[in-house]
Design a protein around this motif. Structure first.
Motif, mmCIF file in Angstrom:
data_model
loop_
_atom_site.group_PDB
_atom_site.id
_atom_site.type_symbol
_atom_site.label_atom_id
_atom_site.label_comp_id
_atom_site.label_asym_id
_atom_site.label_seq_id
_atom_site.Cartn_x
_atom_site.Cartn_y
_atom_site.Cartn_z
ATOM 1 N N PRO A 193 0.748 -1.233 0.013
ATOM 2 C CA PRO A 193 0.133 0.046 0.022
ATOM 3 C C PRO A 193 0.730 1.160 -0.078
ATOM 4 C CG PRO A 193 -0.713 -1.373 1.786
ATOM 5 C CD PRO A 193 0.494 -2.099 1.119
ATOM 6 N N LYS A 194 0.215 2.288 -0.939
ATOM 7 C CA LYS A 194 1.061 3.443 -0.781
ATOM 8 C C LYS A 194 0.017 4.456 -0.312
ATOM 9 C CE LYS A 194 3.491 6.370 -4.158
ATOM 10 N NZ LYS A 194 3.651 6.696 -5.844
ATOM 11 N N GLN A 195 0.401 5.314 0.678
ATOM 12 C CA GLN A 195 -0.362 6.054 1.353
ATOM 13 C C GLN A 195 -0.379 7.620 1.027
ATOM 14 O OE1 GLN A 195 -2.626 5.258 3.722
ATOM 15 N NE2 GLN A 195 -2.005 3.097 3.741
ATOM 16 N N SER A 196 -1.498 8.141 0.730
ATOM 17 C CA SER A 196 -1.384 9.594 0.597
ATOM 18 C C SER A 196 -2.239 10.504 1.607
ATOM 19 C CB SER A 196 -2.018 9.920 -0.739
ATOM 20 O OG SER A 196 -2.739 11.278 -0.817
ATOM 21 N N ARG A 197 -1.600 11.420 2.216
ATOM 22 C CA ARG A 197 -2.372 12.092 2.952
ATOM 23 C C ARG A 197 -3.897 12.681 2.921
ATOM 24 N NH1 ARG A 197 -0.606 17.629 3.838
ATOM 25 N NH2 ARG A 197 0.665 18.309 2.131
ATOM 26 N N PHE A 198 -3.833 12.727 1.591
ATOM 27 C CA PHE A 198 -5.253 13.377 0.882
ATOM 28 C C PHE A 198 -6.294 12.322 0.814
ATOM 29 C CE2 PHE A 198 -1.925 15.957 -0.743
ATOM 30 C CZ PHE A 198 -2.150 17.266 -0.093
ATOM 31 N N VAL A 199 -5.735 11.055 0.279
ATOM 32 C CA VAL A 199 -6.911 10.057 -0.044
ATOM 33 C C VAL A 199 -6.638 8.747 0.374
ATOM 34 C CG1 VAL A 199 -7.405 11.278 -2.510
ATOM 35 C CG2 VAL A 199 -5.681 9.427 -2.298
ATOM 36 N N GLY A 200 -5.687 8.768 1.492
ATOM 37 C CA GLY A 200 -5.241 7.363 2.083
ATOM 38 C C GLY A 200 -4.731 6.395 1.137
ATOM 39 N N ASN A 201 -5.237 5.237 0.822
ATOM 40 C CA ASN A 201 -4.513 4.163 -0.065
ATOM 41 C C ASN A 201 -4.562 4.575 -1.456
ATOM 42 O OD1 ASN A 201 -3.350 2.391 1.461
ATOM 43 N ND2 ASN A 201 -5.006 0.885 1.307
ATOM 44 N N VAL A 202 -3.387 4.570 -2.157
ATOM 45 C CA VAL A 202 -3.388 5.095 -3.446
ATOM 46 C C VAL A 202 -3.326 3.651 -4.271
ATOM 47 C CG1 VAL A 202 -1.987 6.176 -5.429
ATOM 48 C CG2 VAL A 202 -2.241 7.172 -3.032
ATOM 49 N N MET A 203 -4.373 3.504 -4.979
ATOM 50 C CA MET A 203 -4.175 2.169 -5.875
ATOM 51 C C MET A 203 -3.421 2.308 -7.120
ATOM 52 S SD MET A 203 -5.918 -0.162 -4.310
ATOM 53 C CE MET A 203 -6.714 -1.558 -5.585
ATOM 54 N N PRO A 204 -2.639 1.201 -7.600
ATOM 55 C CA PRO A 204 -1.813 1.674 -8.863
ATOM 56 C C PRO A 204 -2.683 1.706 -10.116
ATOM 57 C CG PRO A 204 -1.792 -0.902 -8.362
ATOM 58 C CD PRO A 204 -2.520 -0.089 -7.027
ATOM 59 N N ASP A 205 -2.097 2.220 -11.076
ATOM 60 C CA ASP A 205 -2.818 2.514 -12.381
ATOM 61 C C ASP A 205 -3.358 1.297 -12.891
ATOM 62 O OD1 ASP A 205 -3.612 4.327 -14.450
ATOM 63 O OD2 ASP A 205 -2.357 3.352 -15.494
ATOM 64 N N VAL A 206 -4.477 1.263 -13.547
ATOM 65 C CA VAL A 206 -5.126 0.024 -14.087
ATOM 66 C C VAL A 206 -4.116 -0.493 -15.006
ATOM 67 C CG1 VAL A 206 -6.906 -0.733 -15.465
ATOM 68 C CG2 VAL A 206 -7.314 0.631 -13.388
ATOM 69 N N SER A 207 -3.698 0.424 -16.101
ATOM 70 C CA SER A 207 -2.666 -0.006 -17.054
ATOM 71 C C SER A 207 -1.666 -0.871 -16.742
ATOM 72 C CB SER A 207 -2.087 1.283 -17.916
ATOM 73 O OG SER A 207 -3.280 1.614 -18.579
ATOM 74 N N ARG A 208 -1.111 -0.166 -15.272
ATOM 75 C CA ARG A 208 0.072 -0.947 -14.860
ATOM 76 C C ARG A 208 -0.212 -2.425 -14.451
ATOM 77 N NH1 ARG A 208 4.098 -2.348 -15.195
ATOM 78 N NH2 ARG A 208 5.739 -2.436 -14.125
ATOM 79 N N VAL A 209 -1.359 -2.401 -13.913
ATOM 80 C CA VAL A 209 -1.793 -3.792 -13.469
ATOM 81 C C VAL A 209 -1.957 -4.805 -14.626
ATOM 82 C CG1 VAL A 209 -3.479 -5.044 -11.924
ATOM 83 C CG2 VAL A 209 -2.790 -2.985 -11.423
ATOM 84 N N VAL A 210 -2.715 -4.311 -15.352
ATOM 85 C CA VAL A 210 -2.945 -5.203 -16.753
ATOM 86 C C VAL A 210 -1.551 -5.409 -17.236
ATOM 87 C CG1 VAL A 210 -3.927 -5.157 -19.079
ATOM 88 C CG2 VAL A 210 -5.203 -4.037 -17.322
ATOM 89 N N GLU A 211 -0.726 -4.631 -17.400
ATOM 90 C CA GLU A 211 0.709 -5.081 -17.839
ATOM 91 C C GLU A 211 1.176 -6.083 -17.214
ATOM 92 O OE1 GLU A 211 3.198 -1.577 -17.987
ATOM 93 O OE2 GLU A 211 1.865 -0.237 -19.384
ATOM 94 N N VAL A 212 1.158 -6.202 -15.795
ATOM 95 C CA VAL A 212 1.909 -7.082 -15.183
ATOM 96 C C VAL A 212 1.117 -8.388 -15.215
ATOM 97 C CG1 VAL A 212 2.132 -7.706 -12.644
ATOM 98 C CG2 VAL A 212 2.453 -5.342 -13.401
ATOM 99 N N ILE A 213 0.052 -8.455 -15.242
ATOM 100 C CA ILE A 213 -0.834 -9.660 -15.455
ATOM 101 C C ILE A 213 -0.565 -10.331 -16.824
ATOM 102 C CG2 ILE A 213 -3.185 -10.582 -15.971
ATOM 103 C CD1 ILE A 213 -4.452 -8.542 -14.054
ATOM 104 N N ALA A 214 -0.475 -9.482 -17.582
ATOM 105 C CA ALA A 214 0.062 -9.841 -19.273
ATOM 106 C C ALA A 214 1.384 -10.495 -19.297
ATOM 107 C CB ALA A 214 -0.372 -8.688 -20.231
ATOM 108 N N ARG A 215 2.279 -9.912 -18.686
ATOM 109 C CA ARG A 215 3.604 -10.242 -18.388
ATOM 110 C C ARG A 215 3.772 -11.617 -17.959
ATOM 111 N NH1 ARG A 215 6.966 -5.987 -16.087
ATOM 112 N NH2 ARG A 215 6.462 -7.115 -14.083
ATOM 113 N N ASP A 216 2.924 -11.840 -16.972
ATOM 114 C CA ASP A 216 2.950 -12.980 -16.262
ATOM 115 C C ASP A 216 2.569 -13.996 -16.991
ATOM 116 O OD1 ASP A 216 3.729 -13.516 -13.761
ATOM 117 O OD2 ASP A 216 1.558 -14.274 -13.213
ATOM 118 N N HIS A 217 1.512 -13.778 -17.955
ATOM 119 C CA HIS A 217 1.112 -14.870 -18.971
ATOM 120 C C HIS A 217 1.659 -14.877 -20.305
ATOM 121 C CE1 HIS A 217 -2.326 -14.494 -15.973
ATOM 122 N NE2 HIS A 217 -2.641 -15.660 -16.425
ATOM 123 N N GLY A 218 2.645 -14.141 -20.373
ATOM 124 C CA GLY A 218 3.507 -14.095 -21.703
ATOM 125 C C GLY A 218 2.735 -13.454 -22.915
ATOM 126 N N GLU A 219 1.840 -12.471 -22.638
ATOM 127 C CA GLU A 219 0.881 -11.851 -23.419
ATOM 128 C C GLU A 219 1.464 -10.347 -23.909
ATOM 129 O OE1 GLU A 219 -3.481 -11.869 -22.879
ATOM 130 O OE2 GLU A 219 -2.987 -13.383 -21.058
#
Length: 201
Positions: free
Chosen positions: A58-84
């Motif tokens: 978790p990455k914390q921001s004092r304004f919004v609390g937990n900062v979620m990773p960018d959706v594109s970044r998550v999709v890239e990680v999943i794709a790399r994991d599947h060799g896509e």
């Protein structure tokens, strides 16, 4: 050292907010042991599960609390994991180049893997299979995003004004990469007309 401790030690090296998958730790123990270790760390609040098999410190921001990773970044990680290979769908690409104001309700990506839906946090993301290598050129890079936008707009909606806008969104080097990409005749023609106009203008 237990599998949990080994996993914990490896996770400490991952930057906060950077998504990672369980396969990163498989050399530390069996999949069952690694998954159990990750589940314990989720329960303890050390990491968060953002999608199936994808976690983040978790990455914390004092304004919004937990900062979620960018959706594109998550999709890239999943794709790399599947060799896509994945590429942002044209509707979103066109919006990023200010060529369209339409906001896709569901994020869509082209993939050379199977068509499917994945859930990232509360968001549904669609991965659409394409067998066209031309649509996956320069995936994850700005020239690839530009190609995706142009494919989406199609033959009848590309003008020199559109090409100008695309160029404004790219660096000189990125635009050169785009020009040397494999593209259909109608797309090449739009670039040729644009270049000719610049020379005579």
């Amino acid at each position: 050292m237990s599998v949990t401790e080994s996993v914990q030690r490896q996770i400490a090296k991952v930057p906060q907010g950077e998504p990672f998958t369980n396969s990163r730790f498989l050399r530390l123990g069996s999949r069952a042991a690694v998954d159990k270790a990750l589940s314990r760390l989720v329960e303890g609040g050390a990491i968060q599960r953002v999608a199936r098999g994808v976690f983040v410190r978790p990455k914390q921001s004092r304004f919004v609390g937990n900062v979620m990773p960018d959706v594109s970044r998550v999709v890239e990680v999943i794709a790399r994991d599947h060799g896509e290979t994945v590429q942002v769908h044209g509707a979103e690409a066109a919006r990023r180049f200010k060529l369209s104001t339409q906001m896709p309700t569901t994020p869509v990506y082209y993939t050379n893997g199977p068509t499917r839906e994945i859930r990232i946090g509360n968001l549904k993301v669609k991965l659409m299979h394409t067998s066209s290598q031309r649509k996956l050129q320069h995936a994850g890079k700005m020239p690839g995003l530009a190609l995706s936008a142009l494919w989406y707009l199609g033959k009848n909606n590309i003008s020199t004004e559109v090409v100008k806008r695309v160029q404004e969104g790219l660096s000189e080097e990125e635009f050169e990469t785009l020009l040397s990409s494999r593209m259909p005749a109608w797309m090449s023609e739009a670039f040729r007309q644009y270049e000719a106009g610049r020379v005579h203008g």
